[in-house]
Design a protein around this motif. Structure first.
Motif, PDB file in Angstrom:
ATOM      1  N   GLY A  85       0.817  -1.205   0.000  1.00 22.48           N
ATOM      2  CA  GLY A  85       0.000   0.000   0.000  1.00 22.48           C
ATOM      3  C   GLY A  85       0.851   1.255   0.000  1.00 22.48           C
ATOM      4  O   GLY A  85       2.089   1.215   0.018  1.00 22.48           O
ATOM      5  N   ASP A  86       0.173   2.390  -0.083  1.00 19.76           N
ATOM      6  CA  ASP A  86       0.853   3.686  -0.078  1.00 19.76           C
ATOM      7  C   ASP A  86       1.041   4.144   1.361  1.00 19.76           C
ATOM      8  O   ASP A  86       0.052   4.393   2.072  1.00 19.76           O
ATOM      9  CB  ASP A  86       0.028   4.726  -0.838  1.00 19.76           C
ATOM     10  N   PRO A  87       2.286   4.270   1.832  1.00 18.87           N
ATOM     11  CA  PRO A  87       2.525   4.667   3.229  1.00 18.87           C
ATOM     12  C   PRO A  87       1.951   6.045   3.517  1.00 18.87           C
ATOM     13  O   PRO A  87       2.108   6.982   2.730  1.00 18.87           O
ATOM     14  CB  PRO A  87       4.056   4.660   3.346  1.00 18.87           C
ATOM     15  N   LEU A  88       1.267   6.140   4.623  1.00 13.43           N
ATOM     16  CA  LEU A  88       0.690   7.401   5.081  1.00 13.43           C
ATOM     17  C   LEU A  88       1.258   7.733   6.456  1.00 13.43           C
ATOM     18  O   LEU A  88       1.607   6.829   7.220  1.00 13.43           O
ATOM     19  CB  LEU A  88      -0.839   7.291   5.172  1.00 13.43           C
ATOM     20  N   PRO A  89       1.374   9.027   6.762  1.00  5.57           N
ATOM     21  CA  PRO A  89       1.860   9.394   8.108  1.00  5.57           C
ATOM     22  C   PRO A  89       0.865   8.927   9.173  1.00  5.57           C
ATOM     23  O   PRO A  89      -0.342   9.157   9.051  1.00  5.57           O
ATOM     24  CB  PRO A  89       1.974  10.918   8.046  1.00  5.57           C
ATOM     25  N   LEU A  90       1.389   8.296  10.193  1.00  9.89           N
ATOM     26  CA  LEU A  90       0.551   7.785  11.284  1.00  9.89           C
ATOM     27  C   LEU A  90       0.805   8.583  12.553  1.00  9.89           C
ATOM     28  O   LEU A  90       1.921   9.053  12.786  1.00  9.89           O
ATOM     29  CB  LEU A  90       0.853   6.305  11.549  1.00  9.89           C
ATOM     30  N   PRO A  91      -0.216   8.727  13.399  1.00  8.46           N
ATOM     31  CA  PRO A  91       0.025   9.352  14.711  1.00  8.46           C
ATOM     32  C   PRO A  91       1.034   8.527  15.506  1.00  8.46           C
ATOM     33  O   PRO A  91       1.124   7.302  15.351  1.00  8.46           O
ATOM     34  CB  PRO A  91      -1.356   9.336  15.373  1.00  8.46           C
ATOM     35  N   THR A  92       1.773   9.201  16.350  1.00  7.63           N
ATOM     36  CA  THR A  92       2.785   8.513  17.151  1.00  7.63           C
ATOM     37  C   THR A  92       2.200   7.367  17.974  1.00  7.63           C
ATOM     38  O   THR A  92       2.805   6.286  18.023  1.00  7.63           O
ATOM     39  CB  THR A  92       3.499   9.512  18.069  1.00  7.63           C
ATOM     40  N   HIS A 105      -7.506   2.357   7.136  1.00  5.77           N
ATOM     41  CA  HIS A 105      -6.912   1.694   8.289  1.00  5.77           C
ATOM     42  C   HIS A 105      -5.566   1.107   7.910  1.00  5.77           C
ATOM     43  O   HIS A 105      -5.217   0.996   6.723  1.00  5.77           O
ATOM     44  CB  HIS A 105      -7.842   0.607   8.856  1.00  5.77           C
ATOM     45  N   VAL A 106      -4.801   0.758   8.928  1.00  7.06           N
ATOM     46  CA  VAL A 106      -3.488   0.156   8.734  1.00  7.06           C
ATOM     47  C   VAL A 106      -3.484  -1.189   9.435  1.00  7.06           C
ATOM     48  O   VAL A 106      -4.104  -1.355  10.500  1.00  7.06           O
ATOM     49  CB  VAL A 106      -2.375   1.083   9.284  1.00  7.06           C
ATOM     50  N   HIS A 130      -7.197  -2.193  21.342  1.00  8.95           N
ATOM     51  CA  HIS A 130      -8.506  -1.709  21.782  1.00  8.95           C
ATOM     52  C   HIS A 130      -8.422  -0.273  22.280  1.00  8.95           C
ATOM     53  O   HIS A 130      -9.378   0.502  22.124  1.00  8.95           O
ATOM     54  CB  HIS A 130      -9.044  -2.621  22.882  1.00  8.95           C
ATOM     55  N   ALA A 131      -7.309   0.117  22.897  1.00 12.69           N
ATOM     56  CA  ALA A 131      -7.167   1.477  23.403  1.00 12.69           C
ATOM     57  C   ALA A 131      -7.211   2.504  22.273  1.00 12.69           C
ATOM     58  O   ALA A 131      -7.597   3.653  22.493  1.00 12.69           O
ATOM     59  CB  ALA A 131      -5.865   1.618  24.192  1.00 12.69           C
ATOM     60  N   LEU A 132      -6.824   2.099  21.059  1.00 12.38           N
ATOM     61  CA  LEU A 132      -6.826   3.006  19.910  1.00 12.38           C
ATOM     62  C   LEU A 132      -7.970   2.716  18.955  1.00 12.38           C
ATOM     63  O   LEU A 132      -7.979   3.198  17.822  1.00 12.38           O
ATOM     64  CB  LEU A 132      -5.486   2.900  19.169  1.00 12.38           C
ATOM     65  N   GLY A 133      -8.946   1.920  19.405  1.00 10.45           N
ATOM     66  CA  GLY A 133     -10.103   1.628  18.569  1.00 10.45           C
ATOM     67  C   GLY A 133      -9.859   0.553  17.538  1.00 10.45           C
ATOM     68  O   GLY A 133     -10.653   0.415  16.590  1.00 10.45           O
ATOM     69  N   GLY A 134      -8.795  -0.230  17.680  1.00 13.50           N
ATOM     70  CA  GLY A 134      -8.478  -1.271  16.716  1.00 13.50           C
ATOM     71  C   GLY A 134      -8.863  -2.655  17.196  1.00 13.50           C
ATOM     72  O   GLY A 134      -9.637  -2.824  18.149  1.00 13.50           O
ATOM     73  N   GLN A 149      -5.173  -4.503  13.475  1.00  9.92           N
ATOM     74  CA  GLN A 149      -5.700  -3.446  12.623  1.00  9.92           C
ATOM     75  C   GLN A 149      -6.037  -2.221  13.456  1.00  9.92           C
ATOM     76  O   GLN A 149      -6.576  -2.341  14.559  1.00  9.92           O
ATOM     77  CB  GLN A 149      -6.953  -3.909  11.873  1.00  9.92           C
ATOM     78  N   LEU A 150      -5.713  -1.060  12.900  1.00  8.16           N
ATOM     79  CA  LEU A 150      -6.026   0.214  13.557  1.00  8.16           C
ATOM     80  C   LEU A 150      -6.689   1.144  12.554  1.00  8.16           C
ATOM     81  O   LEU A 150      -6.203   1.277  11.417  1.00  8.16           O
ATOM     82  CB  LEU A 150      -4.765   0.885  14.092  1.00  8.16           C
ATOM     83  N   PRO A 151      -7.791   1.796  12.923  1.00  8.02           N
ATOM     84  CA  PRO A 151      -8.389   2.791  12.022  1.00  8.02           C
ATOM     85  C   PRO A 151      -7.530   4.039  11.964  1.00  8.02           C
ATOM     86  O   PRO A 151      -6.928   4.449  12.954  1.00  8.02           O
ATOM     87  CB  PRO A 151      -9.755   3.070  12.671  1.00  8.02           C
ATOM     88  N   LEU A 152      -7.481   4.635  10.790  1.00 12.78           N
ATOM     89  CA  LEU A 152      -6.703   5.859  10.631  1.00 12.78           C
ATOM     90  C   LEU A 152      -7.564   7.058  10.978  1.00 12.78           C
ATOM     91  O   LEU A 152      -8.712   7.163  10.530  1.00 12.78           O
ATOM     92  CB  LEU A 152      -6.201   5.978   9.190  1.00 12.78           C
ATOM     93  N   PRO A 153      -7.048   7.995  11.779  1.00 14.21           N
ATOM     94  CA  PRO A 153      -7.820   9.209  12.103  1.00 14.21           C
ATOM     95  C   PRO A 153      -7.878  10.140  10.908  1.00 14.21           C
ATOM     96  O   PRO A 153      -7.167   9.970   9.907  1.00 14.21           O
ATOM     97  CB  PRO A 153      -7.035   9.823  13.260  1.00 14.21           C
ATOM     98  N   ALA A 154      -8.745  11.153  11.013  1.00 18.45           N
ATOM     99  CA  ALA A 154      -8.838  12.154   9.959  1.00 18.45           C
ATOM    100  C   ALA A 154      -7.519  12.895   9.854  1.00 18.45           C
ATOM    101  O   ALA A 154      -6.765  13.001  10.818  1.00 18.45           O
ATOM    102  CB  ALA A 154      -9.982  13.132  10.264  1.00 18.45           C
ATOM    103  N   PRO A 155      -7.206  13.435   8.673  1.00 12.33           N
ATOM    104  CA  PRO A 155      -5.928  14.159   8.505  1.00 12.33           C
ATOM    105  C   PRO A 155      -5.744  15.278   9.512  1.00 12.33           C
ATOM    106  O   PRO A 155      -4.644  15.487  10.020  1.00 12.33           O
ATOM    107  CB  PRO A 155      -6.011  14.696   7.070  1.00 12.33           C
TER     108      PRO A 155
END
Length: 407
Positions: free
Chosen positions: A291-298, A334-335, A371-375, A392-398
């Motif tokens: 996939g295309d790498p996207l910036p993730l929150p820390t 998601h990632v 689970h703490a991050l909604g995944g 799996q973790l959902p990606l937040p809005a930009p």
């Protein structure tokens, strides 16, 4: 109803002082008018007024009168008797009835206070009419109106007093509830921090010390000579130190960003982790990025790296695998992180309980992180068929990602 408190506030002190001054002034007025008018019983009037003042002064000097309705009734009866004697001598004593209304309503229970006010009103009307030698409706209106005003004022004060007490109790309860809530939040925060620290310990210090222990055990077997050689003893001591510190490491923590992520991306950190695992252990670990790498929150990067570290550590320690594939997939919204090995596998339904001595926190810690991050975290395995772990973790809005990175 007697609503007086055993202590006086500044407001009640001021009201009591005004009442004292009013009674003294009215007694002085009655005595002064008798002397000024040269009445026949002027001396007697002055003496009775003085006796009435002395009887009244005994009340504020005795705290028991404010606390006991019976003592208050006795004192009011003495003051009332002096007042009746003064009323028999001087018509001006009728004005003393007004402050007596307040005393009776304030110190006696409600029914007794009303009866005392009615009796005092009737005595005032009768005494004034006797001095005037006739009776008219106007003579009754003044004392009756004064009694009505006193009842309204005292009952209004008592209602405000009760409401104030209710509010004070409510404030006390709210303060206690807020303190209990603060303690509960503090306890919840402590428990959450302990859980987080337990995950950090398991995924960093504990796993590193566990690897050191395995390497020292391998070095111990590879050393030439007997077990009594100095080198063998030193290796054994070092291994034992690693075992002891592994147990201690589970009780301590350092809440820092993983060093592997400080100067690298998540993909780079995972690739380095696989290379390190292959170099240190007899297992081939390979990393794949799709996939295309996207910036993730820390927090997302930390959680996925910790899951990969824990999964590889479990593979090395328990699976007996020869090959493990680590895949990081960017799937739009998601990632996902997949760790698949060809080890001995296990029954996911029969995972042993966590034990401070042997560990067992891995899967629970990984699942808690997700689970703490909604995944989510799923594990598929069976004896003899390897293990597949998917996180799996959902990606937040930009915008949320930019705010989190800024923080």
């Amino acid at each position: 109803m007697n609503t007086t408190a055993p202590f006086l506030t500044p407001t009640t002190r001021a009201l009591a002082s005004c009442l004292h001054l009013l009674i003294v002034a009215l007694l002085v007025l009655a005595a002064g008018r008798a002397v000024a008018d040269s009445e026949l019983h002027a001396a007697m009037t002055v003496a009775v007024a003085a006796a009435c003042a002395v009887a009244y002064a005994a009340g504020p000097a005795l705290p028991r009168i404010r606390r006991s309705p019976r003592a208050a009734a006795v004192w009011l009866a003495a003051v009332g008797a002096c007042w009746l004697a003064l009323l028999a001598l001087s018509a001006d004593a009728v004005w003393v009835a007004f402050p007596l209304f307040f005393l009776q309503l304030h110190l006696l229970p409600r029914r007794a206070g009303l009866a005392a006010v009615a009796t005092t009103t009737l005595a005032a009307i009768t005494g004034f009419a006797a001095h005037q030698g006739s009776f008219s409706l106007a003579m009754a209106i003044g004392p009756a109106l004064g009694a009505a005003v006193a009842v309204a004022v005292v009952w209004g004060y008592q209602a405000l007093f009760r409401e104030s007490e209710q509010r004070r109790h409510l404030i006390v309860e709210l303060t206690a509830t807020r303190a209990d809530l603060a303690r509960a939040q503090h306890t919840a925060g402590v428990l959450a921090e302990r859980e987080r620290l337990a995950r950090e310990i398991h995924d960093t210090l504990a796993q590193g010390l566990s690897s050191i222990q395995l390497l020292l055990r391998a070095a111990e077997r590879a050393l030439p000579g007997t077990e009594e050689s100095p080198a063998a003893r030193y290796v054994d001591q070092a291994r034992q130190a690693a075992v002891d510190n592994l147990a201690e490491a589970r009780r301590f923590v350092a809440a820092l960003t993983p060093p592997a992520l400080e100067d690298s991306t998540l993909a780079g950190a995972l690739e380095c982790l696989c290379a390190t695992t292959s170099a240190r252990h007899p297992v081939t670990a390979r990393f794949h990025l799709t996939g295309d790498p996207l910036p993730l929150p820390t927090p997302h990067e930390v959680a996925l790296l910790r899951v990969a570290q824990s999964a590889l550590a479990n593979t090395v320690r328990h699976a007996g695998a020869t090959r493990v594939e680590v895949t990081l997939s960017h799937l739009g919204d998601h990632v996902a992180l997949d760790v698949v090995d060809d080890g001995t596998g296990f029954d996911p339904g029969r995972v042993p309980a966590a034990d401070p001595g042997s560990g067992g926190f891995g899967l629970a810690a990984m699942r808690a992180r997700m689970h703490a991050l909604g995944g989510s975290l799923t594990v598929e395995s069976a004896p003899g068929r390897g293990t597949a772990l998917a996180a799996q973790l959902p990606l937040p809005a930009p915008a949320d990602t930019e705010i989190e990175d800024h923080r």
